[in-house]
Structure formats: C-alpha cells, structure tokens
Design an enzyme around this catalytic site. Sequence first.
Site, mmCIF file in Angstrom:
data_model
loop_
_atom_site.group_PDB
_atom_site.id
_atom_site.type_symbol
_atom_site.label_atom_id
_atom_site.label_comp_id
_atom_site.label_asym_id
_atom_site.label_seq_id
_atom_site.Cartn_x
_atom_site.Cartn_y
_atom_site.Cartn_z
ATOM 1 C CB SER A 216 -7.793 3.806 2.642
ATOM 2 O OG SER A 216 -7.047 3.148 3.655
ATOM 3 C CE LYS B 185 -3.922 1.954 2.577
ATOM 4 N NZ LYS B 185 -4.851 1.730 3.702
ATOM 5 C CB SER C 97 -8.394 0.899 5.471
ATOM 6 O OG SER C 97 -8.934 2.186 5.626
#
Length: 224
Positions: free
Chosen positions: A119, A44, A143
């Site tokens: 996210s 990420k 997320s």
Amino acid sequence: GEALEVTREVNCVVDFIHGCEDQLQKLKKQKEKGLLYGIPVSIKDHINCKGHVSSGGMVQFLDQVKEEDSVIVQVLKSQGAIPFVKTNIPQTMINYDCSNLIFGQTLNPLNHQKTPGGSSGGEGALIAGGGSLLGIGSDVAGSIRLPSSFCGLCGLKPTGNRISTSQSTRSDRTFVLAVRGVLGPMARDVDSLALCMKALLCKEMFQLDPTVPPLPFDEEVRLR
C-alpha cells in the site's frame, strides 16, 4: 520541483506539506545538525502531519485535520529532515494496488501500464521517479516490500515496535491484529535505509514513545 513533475506524470502525491521553508530556517539556527540534516522526506498518507489530513483514501476522514505531528515525523524533524509531501495509498491500505476514489490511480514510473504496488505505492512511485530521496512507508503484509520490489527500490520492514507508530492513524494493524503494522524507510539504496534507521532510533523517539524499547542502531550488525 522534481516531486511536482513526477506526480504530474504518475499521480503519487496527495498533499504538499506547508512550512518546509520555515523548517529549513529553524534547522539552520540549530547548533547540532541531525543525521538527516536538510534531506526532504516523503511521508505515506496515513502518517499524521500537523495541519494535514490522514485520509486513508476514504472520504469520511477528509475533514479531520490533524493537530500534531506523529512521533516519527517529530523525530525526523529533530534529526534535520524536512517532511515535504504526503503520498498516495489504496483505499484502507489493505491492497497491493495504489488507487482510491479521492486521489485516483498511481502509476508505476518505470512502466505506466503497471501498478507501483501497495500500500505504500505513492512512496514507491515518487522515489523511483526521482521525486524523493527517502520516504516513510508502512508494512503488515508487504506494503513496503511490494512497492519497493515493483519500483526497483530498497525498503525495510523493521521488527514490530522498533519504530513508533504512535499517531499514524488507521495503521494497518487495525485490520490485521495477528501481525503488527510497522513504519519503515524506502529509498534507492541500502545505505540510505541504514542511515534513516540510525537517525530514527534515537533518544527523541524513545522519550516521545516510551512503549518503544530504547535500543539504538547496532553498527556491528550493519557491518556484518
């Protein structure tokens, strides 16, 4: 190659991590093959990788190239994994969509009219599209769990402070102080999540980040 094809379709990769070939050559020379030997792992955006930016989807951070790998990336490498791409997020990460003004909108590979969630949306899209076997996302309020659900994947939000978040910049917990942000794995099946957790919960991580309790993976709990 697969990751490139997937990101052309759904815009999920923000950067390709250089040095993958060198990393592979190093691994071949190691006597001990780690639990994740040879497995490409997607990361990420906000998790620091040496020589790369952790933008958080914000222009102001685009000139801040990181000088060292975060603890989790160091541990992944020590276990034989090859971090190979960084994946898209919503701006500031506190969002259930996956879009920012730098890299644009990430689409859900299962349905381009839908969001992959957030996210960790770039992770969800890349793995669901077949561009990555295993990814590292982060979670405070869904997320990891939301993109895993939206993209038909498995994801794990570990207990707080189980996995080191050291040098994952602007971790979600910066924004929501009541709930600790955590890093965790995303994959297509539960066995992959378990293998990743077993690999991460090793002496290397406990030495690199002494604030993490040195509790190894519990095989008995896994089998219950």
